[in-house]
Design an enzyme around this catalytic site. Structure first.
Site, PDB file in Angstrom:
ATOM      1  CD  GLN A  84     -17.791   1.675  -6.398  1.00  0.00           C
ATOM      2  OE1 GLN A  84     -17.969   2.570  -5.583  1.00  0.00           O
ATOM      3  NE2 GLN A  84     -18.436   0.532  -6.339  1.00  0.00           N
TER       4      GLN A  84
ATOM      5  CB  SER B 213     -18.532   8.968  -7.228  1.00  0.00           C
ATOM      6  OG  SER B 213     -19.913   8.737  -7.348  1.00  0.00           O
TER       7      SER B 213
ATOM      8  CD  GLU C 286     -20.748   1.490  -2.513  1.00  0.00           C
ATOM      9  OE1 GLU C 286     -20.691   0.405  -3.123  1.00  0.00           O
ATOM     10  OE2 GLU C 286     -20.773   2.589  -3.084  1.00  0.00           O
TER      11      GLU C 286
ATOM     12  CG  ASN D 230     -32.575   2.158  -0.655  1.00  0.00           C
ATOM     13  OD1 ASN D 230     -31.366   2.043  -0.859  1.00  0.00           O
ATOM     14  ND2 ASN D 230     -33.074   2.989   0.234  1.00  0.00           N
ATOM     15  CD  GLU D 231     -36.295   0.684  -5.405  1.00  0.00           C
ATOM     16  OE1 GLU D 231     -35.119   1.025  -5.682  1.00  0.00           O
ATOM     17  OE2 GLU D 231     -37.096   1.456  -4.851  1.00  0.00           O
TER      18      GLU D 231
END
Lengths: 297, 385
Positions: B125, B160, B243, B368-369
């Site tokens: 990606q 990745s 995702e 996560n924020e």
């Protein structure tokens, strides 16, 4: 494998929710907390079929499984339902004998249930006082341990369901407050500190509801998981809600306390956190049950 | 509500179990973030593909078995129960493939999906940039149309698998002068393209798990545009939904880890303080909650619902659950926790690897924020400003 309610079940759940939200307004809760006379809504509950959700069709009930009752209990929790409805329809009814049941349903159909309950309560024990102004408690003798374990399964599932309803209600109240309350020239809900707290509670609610449904259908360890998860979620919801409300949350004037206190009470009912955690200790840490993927359902 | 598997589903589970027990490598493969490990994992993808086990929920014409998502969950359960190798093709098969199926042309589907299923083309990606991380709309890498090609110039990072992979799916700015979410497009780019330089980045464990990609006037055929030109943001959001939401992290992986955690606890029980047991139980509870929630989500998707903002709650839950689970393992191992290999290294440092990787979970796929902002604003309705 289709882990969803049928359309008919969803309609019943939605009807219960509409009824609870429409009738059990915070104004009504406040009036009841103040000891004022309010209209008896049990006849309507009977007419809607809510009292006989779990009763056999042969006595006029809807013969629905516990998982449907759990969704109704979540709706009752959301509304802060101040009546022993879940205890009657979700716990007493499924454990009653046929004879008791036909009497119960007749009472329900004749809309006489509330006085019947009050009379039963009056002669069964001494009153004790809860911090929840809407809970009328009496001290009664328990049955044997096995009875309690069995009844606890129903009670744990339904109290867990009420807890996440209460949690969602406390989140919604906090969202409304955070949109309305301005500081530093902005609604406090625009600050990430507030947003992140509430998103965390929302996430915990979303990941507790499905295990409650599984517990209702499958029983076993899922029940203990569901109750502990619901307790932790509800306590998080209550503590977050009071924090978001600031000083107002610490007053008797803002309605939050009604829901928070119910949550506190239900956390200890039908097996408290210790009871269910000990069951899980036996199952997970001391037992030899197969764990891991493929054994959940 | 029906929580019984059908007899066909039960038979399918048996079939998967049997095949895996005959084919899963007996020893764990080296990390796919090394050249050697990558090659082993590619071979494993080819083994899976040969008997059509790589993508059971894909249409048969692209190398799948045309099964529903419940079957996919069953496959995943058996896969992790058998401790089969991690999927080196995961960025392709779980993120890009559903996007191609939704937005790709017929030609793109038949060009890209079969070699992806076969393990012959492994995907990376390429979205983030040094200046566009959480603020992904700040992407600056540009693609200028030149005849039947785009000419791509810029820099991508945190890509990745890109060190050893074959292709990347990139989000680039195709419309000159466009701002923020507008004017972006998704391009499929071979990683051996002329003008494309890969710089490996060593991750916490020292292996080059991701790369920086430098594009210096890389020519990409215009037919590699996926979805509408200048409409790449919407396409990318669909991928992000996959995702965060469902495909990348099925419950089985975590449930298998929870079962191993319980065994680890039992082996070390006598020297542990009293609170550790409750953390172990909590880790197991979380994986079961995640599993129940996933089956409910799949039931809704199978009935036609689409996954929207709830994918953010999903991502929060699995990433924080995974970190907690591995942290608990580290606590149990005590002085042995730091050991990567050697006699006293428990399970050859697997928990340590898992703990390090779990620390990435709350960061990748949107921090996560960011997920909490999305939930607060789009689900709870709190004001953006």
């Amino acid at each position: 494998m289709d882990f969803r309610f049928t359309e008919d079940q969803q309609d019943l759940i939605d009807a219960a929710k509409t009824f609870f939200d429409g009738e059990y307004t915070v104004e009504r809760l406040r009036a009841m907390a103040a000891g004022e006379e309010v209209e008896n809504l049990w006849p309507q509950m009977g007419q809607l079929g809510l009292l006989g959700i779990m009763a056999p069709e042969s006595v006029g009930g809807l013969e629905q499984p516990l998982v449907v009752m759990a969704a109704v209990a979540e709706a009752a929790g959301y509304a802060g339902l101040p009546e022993p409805y879940i205890e009657i329809a979700g716990i007493s009814v499924p454990h009653a004998t046929a004879e008791q049941l036909s009497g119960f349903i007749q009472h329900a159909m004749r809309s006489e249930l509330r006085p019947y309950i009050d009379a039963a309560l009056a002669k069964s024990g001494d009153a004790v006082k809860s911090i929840d102004p809407l809970r009328n408690l009496i001290k009664a003798q328990g049955g044997n341990d096995e009875d309690i374990d069995n009844i606890n399964l129903h009670g744990a599932v339904l109290s867990a369901a009420q807890l996440i309803g209460l949690s969602q209600c406390m989140v919604d109240m906090s969202v409304d407050y955070a949109k309305d309350r301005h500081q530093f020239g902005k609604p406090i809900g625009s600050f990430q500190a507030i947003k992140h707290h509430l998103a965390t509670v929302y996430t915990q609610i979303e990941f507790t509801r499905p295990i409650i449904h599984l517990a209702a259908i499958k029983g076993g360890a899922a029940v203990h998981n569901a109750k502990v998860a619901a307790i932790d979620t509800a306590i998080l919801a209550a503590e977050t809600a009071i924090q978001v409300h600031g000083g107002m949350g610490y007053t008797y004037e803002v309605d939050l306390h009604l829901f928070m206190k119910r949550a506190w009470a239900l956390c200890g009912e039908w097996g408290d956190r210790n009871y269910h955690m000990k069951k899980l200790e036996d199952y997970i840490l001391n037992g030899d049950a197969e764990l891991g993927p493929g054994v959940t359902f | 509500m029906d929580i019984e598997f059908t007899s066909a589903q039960k038979a399918f589970r048996e079939e998967v179990r049997e095949w895996l027990s005959a084919h899963v490598p007996k020893t764990r493969l080296p990390s796919f973030d090394t050249q050697e490990g990558f090659d082993f994992h590619r071979e494993w993808e080819r083994t899976l593909a040969k008997d059509k086990w790589g993508n059971v929920n894909w249409p048969e014409e692209y190398g799948g078995r045309g099964l529903d998502l419940i079957s996919w969950l069953i496959f995943e359960e058996e896969y992790y129960r058998a401790d089969a190798p991690l999927r080196v093709s995961q960025n392709g098969i779980f993120l890009l493939a559903p996007t191609i199926m939704e937005y790709g042309t017929e030609q793109q589907k038949s060009r890209f999906l079969p070699p992806m299923a076969a393990g012959d083309e492994i995907w990376a990606q390429a979205w983030s940039e040094p200046g566009a991380g959480s603020d992904m709309a700040a992407i600056r890498t540009k693609a200028v149309r030149d005849g039947d090609h785009y000419v791509v110039t810029g820099q991508k990072t945190w890509s990745s698998r890109a060190v050893f992979a074959d292709w990347c799916f990139a989000l680039v700015r195709t419309e000159e002068g466009s701002q923020r979410h507008n004017g972006l497009s998704k391009l499929l780019i071979p990683l051996d393209s002329k003008g494309l330089t890969r710089r490996p980045i060593a991750q916490l464990d020292g292996d080059p798990g991701f790369a920086e990609l430098f594009f210096d006037e890389v020519r990409v055929p215009a037919e590699n545009l996926l979805g509408p030109e200048h409409g790449g943001w919407g396409v990318a959001m669909a991928t992000a939904g996959f995702e965060r939401g469902l495909l990348l992290r099925s419950p089985a992986r975590f449930q298998a880890a929870a079962a191993r955690l319980v065994s680890l606890y039992k082996q070390h029980k006598d020297r542990l303080s009293s609170g550790v047991g409750e953390q172990v139980i909590q880790a197991w509870m979380n994986t079961e909650r995640f599993c129940a929630a996933t089956y409910q989500l799949v039931a809704r998707v199978e009935a036609g619902a689409s996954i929207t903002s709830e994918s953010s709650a999903n991502k929060l839950f699995w990433s924080e659950m995974d970190r907690h689970l591995h942290r608990t393992a580290m606590t149990i191992m005590g002085a042995q926790a730091e050991l990567e290999e050697g006699l006293d290294a428990i399970d050859n440092g697997r928990w340590l690897d898992g703990y390090m990787f779990s620390l990435a979970g709350p960061i990748y796929a949107g921090t996560n924020e960011i997920q909490r902002n999305i939930l607060a604003e789009r689900v709870l309705g709190l004001p953006r400003k």
